[in-house]
Design an enzyme around this catalytic site. Structure first.
Site, PDB file in Angstrom:
ATOM      1  N   GLU A   1       0.602  -1.562   0.270  1.00 31.07           N
ATOM      2  CA  GLU A   1       0.059   0.449   0.592  1.00 31.07           C
ATOM      3  C   GLU A   1       0.513   0.952  -0.197  1.00 31.07           C
ATOM      4  OE1 GLU A   1      -4.126   0.920   0.440  1.00 31.07           O
ATOM      5  OE2 GLU A   1      -2.343   2.329  -0.403  1.00 31.07           O
TER       6      GLU A   1
ATOM      7  N   LYS B   1       4.547   4.637 -10.223  1.00 28.56           N
ATOM      8  CA  LYS B   1       3.605   4.285  -9.338  1.00 28.56           C
ATOM      9  C   LYS B   1       2.097   4.005  -9.999  1.00 28.56           C
ATOM     10  CE  LYS B   1       5.139   6.977  -5.645  1.00 28.56           C
ATOM     11  NZ  LYS B   1       5.453   8.610  -5.136  1.00 28.56           N
TER      12      LYS B   1
HETATM   13  N1  HSE Z   1      10.122  10.857  -3.791  1.00 29.67           N
HETATM   14  C1  HSE Z   1       8.642   9.930  -3.346  1.00 29.67           C
HETATM   15  C2  HSE Z   1       8.093  11.569  -3.780  1.00 29.67           C
HETATM   16  C3  HSE Z   1       8.537   9.632  -1.580  1.00 29.67           C
HETATM   17  O1  HSE Z   1       8.595  12.601  -3.362  1.00 29.67           O
HETATM   18  O2  HSE Z   1       6.387  11.427  -4.007  1.00 29.67           O
HETATM   19  C4  HSE Z   1       7.620   9.082  -2.004  1.00 29.67           C
HETATM   20  O3  HSE Z   1       7.177   7.816  -2.909  1.00 29.67           O
END
Ligand code: HSE
Length: 407
Positions: A124, A200
């Site tokens: 998650e 993502k």
């Molecule tokens: N480097 C990522 C961001 C951290 O700034 O969203 C969280 O996944």
């Protein structure tokens, strides 16, 4: 009692140790599951840490300890983390991860391995930091035929863009601030070039549409070429520049990409500031549903990790809900056929831009006389390039289309 081992004592790993320890009593009371942190694996020493007595350097100790039920992987990267995850799952331990690189690249394989060993692989925290999104997407929205997932998926770049817009900070100054607050990846290139958002959107697309989407199939552009001039034109036109990841169902295939967009102020995504992330999911029964919260940072991310640890501990010796099929070379489409309006900034006169068809001219304070900013009518990138006839704009940014019908 569930015994937990943490791999990697960095920002997220140390946050997980803190949350398990500080909230242990309330977790036990609410869930009837007491968690005990047994080991922390790291190559470094932490003599001054309150967890110093838990630090070990040999993964084989965790692998061979039948008392350890859940392994938390917060190492990052797809090398050592992949090896340890495979070994932990094969040893019959559930693995909870915040590692988007590993999931985006090897999620299908690791989920299958978890299933084969009757344990869970949960992640998650890999998307949206502390925002619950993967669980709702894979469970609560299952009744829908989903047509699109889009979102602000990277806290560091959203922080940078917000501070460029709000306080006129340069890109470099805003990046330094984000790094100082612990939001950025170890190498901030992954944030600013869009790779983190790409990983993502791969995970979101794989869950939403059921087949693995790999990072190398997703055209990705970050924010390094976004200038204060672009941000200023957008502001004057009632829009914000936002880095978006999008995955759209196209029949039995999917189109996914990451790029900066101009987003109209009326769209809730335009109001998402600082390190906050937001993800909009579009389904044919629910319409649009939006998830919003802190997308990066030690404790928000630890919050999502520990929730997965509790979930895994409540469902020992069974594989939890997540799964998707293998993808394929021809499963993911390029963005050539995706129509949108375009923001262009050029050294030109409006008269010379008649080749573009109808355009809406924009203004910004202090623009040089020879510069124009315009928004075109909707067209594909191929059509745009044809109409530009060899002219090279200073900036080309998609405008987010909000009128697309529900599937
Ligand atoms: N480097 C990522 C961001 C951290 O700034 O969203 C969280 O996944």
């Amino acid at each position: 009692m569930t015994k937990v081992a943490i791999l990697g004592f960095g920002v997220v790993g140390s946050g997980v140790a803190e949350v398990i320890t500080q909230n242990g009593a309330s977790i036990a009371e609410k869930t009837a599951q007491a968690l005990e942190l047994k080991y922390i694996l790291d190559v470094r020493d932490f003599p001054d840490s309150p967890f110093a007595d838990k630090i070990i350097k040999d993964f084989a100790i965790i692998e061979g300890d039948p008392e350890v039920d859940v392994v938390v992987e917060t190492i990052g990267g797809a090398k050592v983390a992949l090896d340890f995850t495979r070994r932990a799952l094969a040893a019959g331990k559930s693995v909870v991860s915040s590692n988007k690189e590993l999931v985006a690249q090897h999620g299908h394989e690791l989920l299958e391995l978890a299933k084969a060993n009757g344990v869970s692989y949960l992640f998650e925290a890999s998307v949206g930091g502390g925002i619950p999104i993967l669980h709702p997407l894979s469970q609560c929205l299952t009744a829908n035929k989903l047509s699109e997932v889009r979102g602000i998926l990277n806290g560091t770049t959203n922080y940078i863009l917000t501070h460029m817009i709000g306080t006129g900070l340069s890109f470099e100054e805003a990046l330094k601030e984000a790094q100082a607050r612990g939001y950025a990846e170890h190498d901030p290139t992954a944030d600013v070039e869009g790779l983190d958002a790409c990983r993502k959107i791969c995970i979101l697309a794989s869950i939403a549409f059921g087949r693995h989407v790999y990072p190398n199939q997703v055209p990705t552009k970050g924010i390094t070429q976004v200038t204060l001039a672009d941000v200023s034109y957008a502001n004057a036109a009632g829009m914000k520049v936002k880095l978006l990841g999008r995955a759209l169902r196209q029949g039995d295939k999917v189109m996914a990409y990451v790029a900066p967009h101009l987003v109209r102020d009326a769209n809730p995504l335009a109001g998402v500031e600082d390190v906050f992330n937001a993800i909009t999911v579009r389904g044919n029964a629910i319409g649009d549903v939006m998830f919003y919260g802190r997308g990066a940072g030690k404790l928000p991310t630890a919050s999502a990790v520990v929730a997965d640890v509790i979930d895994a501990s409540q469902h020992r010796k069974t594989s939890r809900y997540l799964s998707w099929s293998e993808g394929g070379e021809d499963y993911v489409l390029g963005t050539e056929t995706l129509k949108s309006q375009w923001f262009l900034r050029l050294n030109s006169s409006l008269k010379e831009l008649e080749c573009l068809g109808n355009v809406m001219p924009l203004g910004r304070p202090g623009a040089p006389e020879e510069e124009v900013g315009v928004i075109t009518e909707a067209m594909t990138q191929v059509e745009l390039e044809k109409r530009l006839g060899g002219r090279t704009p200073l900036s080309v940014i998609r405008v987010l289309d909000e009128s697309a019908d529900l599937a």
